[in-house]
Design a protein around this motif. Structure first.
Motif, PDB file in Angstrom:
ATOM      1  N   VAL A 139       0.935  -1.133   0.068  1.00  0.00           N
ATOM      2  CA  VAL A 139       0.411  -0.305   0.181  1.00  0.00           C
ATOM      3  C   VAL A 139       0.706   1.556   0.159  1.00  0.00           C
ATOM      4  O   VAL A 139       0.525   2.158  -1.184  1.00  0.00           O
ATOM      5  N   LEU A 140       2.015   1.261   1.013  1.00  0.00           N
ATOM      6  CA  LEU A 140       2.908   2.243   0.736  1.00  0.00           C
ATOM      7  C   LEU A 140       3.697   2.388  -0.661  1.00  0.00           C
ATOM      8  O   LEU A 140       3.983   3.633  -0.804  1.00  0.00           O
ATOM      9  N   SER A 187     -13.537  -8.135   5.634  1.00  0.00           N
ATOM     10  CA  SER A 187     -13.023  -6.954   5.306  1.00  0.00           C
ATOM     11  C   SER A 187     -11.702  -6.945   4.594  1.00  0.00           C
ATOM     12  O   SER A 187     -11.442  -5.657   4.035  1.00  0.00           O
ATOM     13  N   THR A 188     -10.870  -7.775   4.643  1.00  0.00           N
ATOM     14  CA  THR A 188      -9.341  -8.170   3.777  1.00  0.00           C
ATOM     15  C   THR A 188      -9.973  -7.597   2.565  1.00  0.00           C
ATOM     16  O   THR A 188      -9.257  -7.397   1.850  1.00  0.00           O
ATOM     17  N   LEU A 189     -10.756  -8.635   1.463  1.00  0.00           N
ATOM     18  CA  LEU A 189     -11.537  -9.074   0.745  1.00  0.00           C
ATOM     19  C   LEU A 189     -12.153  -7.138   0.048  1.00  0.00           C
ATOM     20  O   LEU A 189     -11.450  -7.242  -1.107  1.00  0.00           O
ATOM     21  N   GLN A 190     -12.592  -6.580   0.662  1.00  0.00           N
ATOM     22  CA  GLN A 190     -12.382  -5.089   0.827  1.00  0.00           C
ATOM     23  C   GLN A 190     -11.615  -4.380   0.124  1.00  0.00           C
ATOM     24  O   GLN A 190     -12.096  -3.499  -0.221  1.00  0.00           O
ATOM     25  N   LYS A 233     -10.536  -5.201  -2.944  1.00  0.00           N
ATOM     26  CA  LYS A 233     -11.168  -4.660  -3.262  1.00  0.00           C
ATOM     27  C   LYS A 233     -11.240  -2.632  -4.105  1.00  0.00           C
ATOM     28  O   LYS A 233     -10.869  -2.151  -4.862  1.00  0.00           O
ATOM     29  N   GLU A 234     -10.453  -2.395  -2.704  1.00  0.00           N
ATOM     30  CA  GLU A 234     -10.577  -0.748  -2.650  1.00  0.00           C
ATOM     31  C   GLU A 234      -8.940  -0.094  -3.575  1.00  0.00           C
ATOM     32  O   GLU A 234      -8.848   0.319  -4.533  1.00  0.00           O
ATOM     33  N   LEU A 235      -7.844  -1.249  -3.376  1.00  0.00           N
ATOM     34  CA  LEU A 235      -6.437  -1.440  -4.541  1.00  0.00           C
ATOM     35  C   LEU A 235      -7.210  -1.972  -5.575  1.00  0.00           C
ATOM     36  O   LEU A 235      -6.072  -1.546  -6.416  1.00  0.00           O
ATOM     37  N   GLY A 236      -8.509  -1.894  -6.367  1.00  0.00           N
ATOM     38  CA  GLY A 236      -9.013  -2.666  -7.832  1.00  0.00           C
ATOM     39  C   GLY A 236      -7.999  -4.005  -8.125  1.00  0.00           C
ATOM     40  O   GLY A 236      -8.144  -4.378  -8.938  1.00  0.00           O
ATOM     41  N   TRP A 237      -7.831  -4.833  -6.638  1.00  0.00           N
ATOM     42  CA  TRP A 237      -6.844  -5.495  -7.618  1.00  0.00           C
ATOM     43  C   TRP A 237      -8.509  -7.487  -6.900  1.00  0.00           C
ATOM     44  O   TRP A 237      -7.927  -8.169  -7.468  1.00  0.00           O
ATOM     45  N   LEU A 238      -9.079  -6.864  -6.826  1.00  0.00           N
ATOM     46  CA  LEU A 238     -10.378  -7.964  -6.319  1.00  0.00           C
ATOM     47  C   LEU A 238     -11.077  -8.804  -7.128  1.00  0.00           C
ATOM     48  O   LEU A 238     -10.545 -10.126  -7.602  1.00  0.00           O
ATOM     49  N   ALA A 247      -8.621   8.262   1.052  1.00  0.00           N
ATOM     50  CA  ALA A 247      -8.716   8.728  -0.874  1.00  0.00           C
ATOM     51  C   ALA A 247      -7.084   9.120  -0.510  1.00  0.00           C
ATOM     52  O   ALA A 247      -6.664   8.546  -2.025  1.00  0.00           O
ATOM     53  N   GLU A 248      -7.073   9.793   0.386  1.00  0.00           N
ATOM     54  CA  GLU A 248      -5.498  10.182  -0.343  1.00  0.00           C
ATOM     55  C   GLU A 248      -4.411   9.084  -0.556  1.00  0.00           C
ATOM     56  O   GLU A 248      -3.789   9.449  -1.177  1.00  0.00           O
ATOM     57  N   VAL A 249      -4.601   8.171   0.818  1.00  0.00           N
ATOM     58  CA  VAL A 249      -3.206   7.200   0.581  1.00  0.00           C
ATOM     59  C   VAL A 249      -3.665   6.115  -1.261  1.00  0.00           C
ATOM     60  O   VAL A 249      -2.479   5.671  -1.758  1.00  0.00           O
ATOM     61  N   LEU A 250      -4.607   6.163  -1.346  1.00  0.00           N
ATOM     62  CA  LEU A 250      -5.252   5.286  -2.939  1.00  0.00           C
ATOM     63  C   LEU A 250      -4.824   6.071  -3.966  1.00  0.00           C
ATOM     64  O   LEU A 250      -4.644   5.719  -5.165  1.00  0.00           O
ATOM     65  N   LYS A 251      -4.524   7.374  -3.932  1.00  0.00           N
ATOM     66  CA  LYS A 251      -3.801   7.754  -5.119  1.00  0.00           C
ATOM     67  C   LYS A 251      -2.978   7.115  -5.834  1.00  0.00           C
ATOM     68  O   LYS A 251      -1.262   7.016  -4.813  1.00  0.00           O
TER      69      LYS A 251
END
Length: 412
Positions: free
Chosen positions: A24-25, A53-56, A59-64, A402-406
């Motif tokens: 993530v970092l 929650s981990t699957l979510q 998903k947030e990372l766009g890799w689901l 949202a900031e980290v997801l950029k």
């Protein structure tokens, strides 16, 4: 002795907490070093449950979609077979997430998936066969780690060191952080039993007082966790493998013809269960997360869940400070403040399960009639959904900000 470049963050431990945080970092544009002491992730009988929650988070990372293409089994409900009476216990199907189920998947597939994603970012370094052996200090600040590699010792310097090196964390011991032992009255024996199509079709807990096992459906085999009293493994072995086989045949009659596949005690792996947590998770330049901060009981299989949530909270709280190379102790304390409450609540629930169910079960104090709490949960859909939420999402689910997801980390 070779010095590597100064990273924003050096993470010791390539388990779920360390790998999720590192990827993530790095995706967010930081320079991250992950140190893993083994040559690969292929270790059996690790936590193989990927919770909703981990699957979510994936998903947030766009890799689901890509992740779910890996072989796995879906578990939408967990039940208990108590003296041949089936009781549904936890219902995940109503959870407000993309994947309202637990995915059963070998942990090495999960970690290899994260490693492959991490290597796409130029700021991500994963060093296998690299075992941290000591902390590097400048005054009272921790500024890196010294590690043993196949090519000799090497130093890794970073603005922040993350201890994600498990329940026996060398780094937390080296830092002098105090562990509060909450006590665990059980240990677990892990082993495999071949699965036939005529077997029960559901992942479940199997009770036949005074015996209990948890069975995870892994397709062509059951991954079994057999509960024993704390410290009793040597006594069990002294009675002989044949007596262990007899107990398993009584507990798992549908698999009686396959128990002899456990040919010797090498086929049985002991998990020394611990329930503890650090009083303080950090010191200057160092933060502990996952099992290094709080060892969880296998009850509910929530250890990985909490470790991943620790990683997400750490990324959310520290990303801005790390990017400006300006992390202070109060920022590390903020991570502990965020994650201590769900840790305490979860461990309190696990201790209650130990003391009110498992201890009397193993002592032969429970009858063949299901205990009242199991009957209440089983007969009340709302309680089954609550149990599904506690197990599947946890007390305080974390979402990547949202900031980290950029995606600042350009693909390599």
């Amino acid at each position: 002795m070779a010095d590597s470049r100064q990273a924003h963050c050096c993470i010791v431990g390539g388990g779920p907490a360390g790998m999720v945080l590192g990827v993530v970092l790095a995706r967010a544009g930081l320079d991250v070093i992950v140190l893993e002491k083994h040559s690969d992730f292929l270790r059996d009988f690790r936590g193989d449950t990927i919770h909703p929650s981990t699957l979510q988070v994936i998903k947030e990372l766009g890799w689901l979609e890509e992740f779910l293409a890996l072989p796995h089994q879906k578990v939408s409900e967990i039940g208990a077979d108590y003296a041949d009476q089936f009781l549904p216990v936890a219902d995940f199907s109503k959870l407000p997430v993309a994947c309202p189920y637990i995915a059963l998947m070998p942990q090495w597939d999960f970690l290899n998936f994260l490693a492959e994603k991490g290597h796409r970012y130029p700021g991500f370094e994963l060093h296998m066969q690299t075992e941290a052996i000591s902390l590097i200090r400048e005054g009272d600040n921790i500024v890196g780690v010294r590690a043993r590699t196949p090519n000799g010792d090497q130093t890794f310097h970073a603005d922040l060191v993350i201890a994600a090196d498990g329940r026996g964390s060398l780094l937390r011991e080296s830092a002098g952080l105090n562990v509060r032992d909450l006590g665990a009255p059980i240990d677990v024996l892990w082993f495999r039993v071949p699965r036939h199509t005529s077997d029960p079709s559901q992942t479940m807990a199997k009770f036949d007082p005074p015996h209990m096992a948890v069975l995870l459906d892994r397709g062509d085999y059951w991954q079994c966790a057999y509960i024993i009293a704390k410290g009793s493994f040597d006594e069990l072995k002294s009675k002989g493998l044949h007596e262990f086989h007899a107990s398993l045949r009584e507990l798992l009659p549908f698999a009686a013809d396959r128990i002899d596949g456990l040919a010797d005690w090498n086929d049985v792996k002991l998990l020394n269960v611990r329930l503890d947590r650090l009083e303080t998770w950090w010191t200057k330049g160092l933060l502990c997360i996952g099992d290094a901060a709080h060892a969880m009981s296998p009850i509910g299989g929530v250890g990985i869940n909490l470790a991943v949530q620790d990683a997400v909270a750490t990324a959310n709280i520290l990303f801005d400070r790390l990017s400006r190379r300006n992390v202070h102790s109060e920022n590390l304390a903020a991570v502990q403040k965020r994650r201590m409450w769900p840790t305490r609540v979860t461990q309190t629930l696990q201790a209650a399960a130990h003391n009110r169910l498992l201890t009397p079960l193993l002592a032969g104090e429970l009858s063949e009639y299901p205990p009242l709490p199991l009957r209440l949960i089983s007969s009340t859909p709302l309680l089954r959904r609550l149990a599904g939420r506690l197990i599947g999402l946890g007390v305080r689910p974390e979402h990547i900000s949202a900031e980290v997801l950029k995606p600042r980390g350009a693909l390599a």
